[in-house]
Design an enzyme around this catalytic site. Structure first.
Site, PDB file in Angstrom:
ATOM      1  N   CYS A  10       0.058  -2.020  -5.605  1.00  0.00           N
ATOM      2  CA  CYS A  10      -1.220  -1.857  -4.892  1.00  0.00           C
ATOM      3  C   CYS A  10      -1.589  -0.376  -4.826  1.00  0.00           C
ATOM      4  O   CYS A  10      -2.767  -0.024  -4.933  1.00  0.00           O
ATOM      5  CB  CYS A  10      -1.125  -2.443  -3.494  1.00  0.00           C
ATOM      6  N   ASP A  12      -6.949  -8.351  -7.668  1.00  0.00           N
ATOM      7  CA  ASP A  12      -7.581  -7.394  -6.759  1.00  0.00           C
ATOM      8  C   ASP A  12      -8.382  -6.360  -7.551  1.00  0.00           C
ATOM      9  O   ASP A  12      -8.015  -5.991  -8.664  1.00  0.00           O
ATOM     10  CB  ASP A  12      -6.521  -6.698  -5.901  1.00  0.00           C
ATOM     11  N   CYS A  44      -5.667  -6.921  -1.197  1.00  0.00           N
ATOM     12  CA  CYS A  44      -4.704  -7.164  -0.129  1.00  0.00           C
ATOM     13  C   CYS A  44      -4.666  -5.993   0.864  1.00  0.00           C
ATOM     14  O   CYS A  44      -5.278  -4.951   0.640  1.00  0.00           O
ATOM     15  CB  CYS A  44      -3.321  -7.362  -0.744  1.00  0.00           C
ATOM     16  N   CYS A  72      -2.890 -10.089  -9.677  1.00  0.00           N
ATOM     17  CA  CYS A  72      -3.282 -10.541  -8.337  1.00  0.00           C
ATOM     18  C   CYS A  72      -4.792 -10.707  -8.211  1.00  0.00           C
ATOM     19  O   CYS A  72      -5.269 -11.314  -7.266  1.00  0.00           O
ATOM     20  CB  CYS A  72      -2.772  -9.568  -7.278  1.00  0.00           C
TER      21      CYS A  72
HETATM   22 FE1  FES Z   1      -2.934  -6.948  -5.652  1.00  0.00          FE
HETATM   23 FE2  FES Z   1      -2.040  -5.677  -3.573  1.00  0.00          FE
HETATM   24  S1  FES Z   1      -1.548  -7.692  -4.182  1.00  0.00           S
HETATM   25  S2  FES Z   1      -3.302  -4.921  -5.122  1.00  0.00           S
END
Ligand code: FES
Length: 131
Positions: A104, A37, A60, A35
């Protein structure tokens, strides 16, 4: 049923312990390749107790809520306890996360692990190897 619990929304909208600690004793940064992140944890450690913790998360809503909750769960705790914090415990404290958002909370667990590993590397004398 709403996607996110009230606690997730609360920690997402009003995250605790956001920021950086300039003179941190340990820093850990992790990312999720899928993702994209990123989460960074800063720890201040006194007498093996986490006296302060701050985080920066580029991610997110669940990642921000997970970081916020994780910092609340380890603040004031011994390093040994923080090392044992699981992503399930973070998710439970948030009254649950949707299955596809559990990764996450993993990011929060890994960011704390990375920071503690940094602390261990800098203070090997405090973590003697036991056989
Ligand atoms: Fe990547 Fe939540 S979608 S940490």
């Amino acid at each position: 049923m709403p996607l996110y619990s009230e606690k997730v929304m609360e920690h997402f909208l009003h995250p605790r312990n956001v920021g950086i600690i300039e003179d941190a004793d340990a820093v850990g940064e992790v990312g999720n390749m899928k993702c994209g992140d990123i989460m960074k944890m800063y720890l201040k450690i006194d007498d093996n107790v986490i006296s302060d913790v701050k985080f920066e998360t580029f991610g997110c809503a669940s990642a921000i809520a997970s970081s916020s909750m994780a910092t609340e769960l380890i603040k004031g705790k011994p390093v040994e306890d923080a090392m044992k914090l699981t992503n399930q415990a973070v998710a439970e404290a948030l009254d649950g996360l949707p299955d596809y958002k559990m990764h996450c909370s993993v990011l929060a667990q890994e960011a704390i692990e990375a920071a503690i590993n940094d602390y261990k590397e800098k203070n090997p004398e405090k973590f003697p190897i036991t056989y």
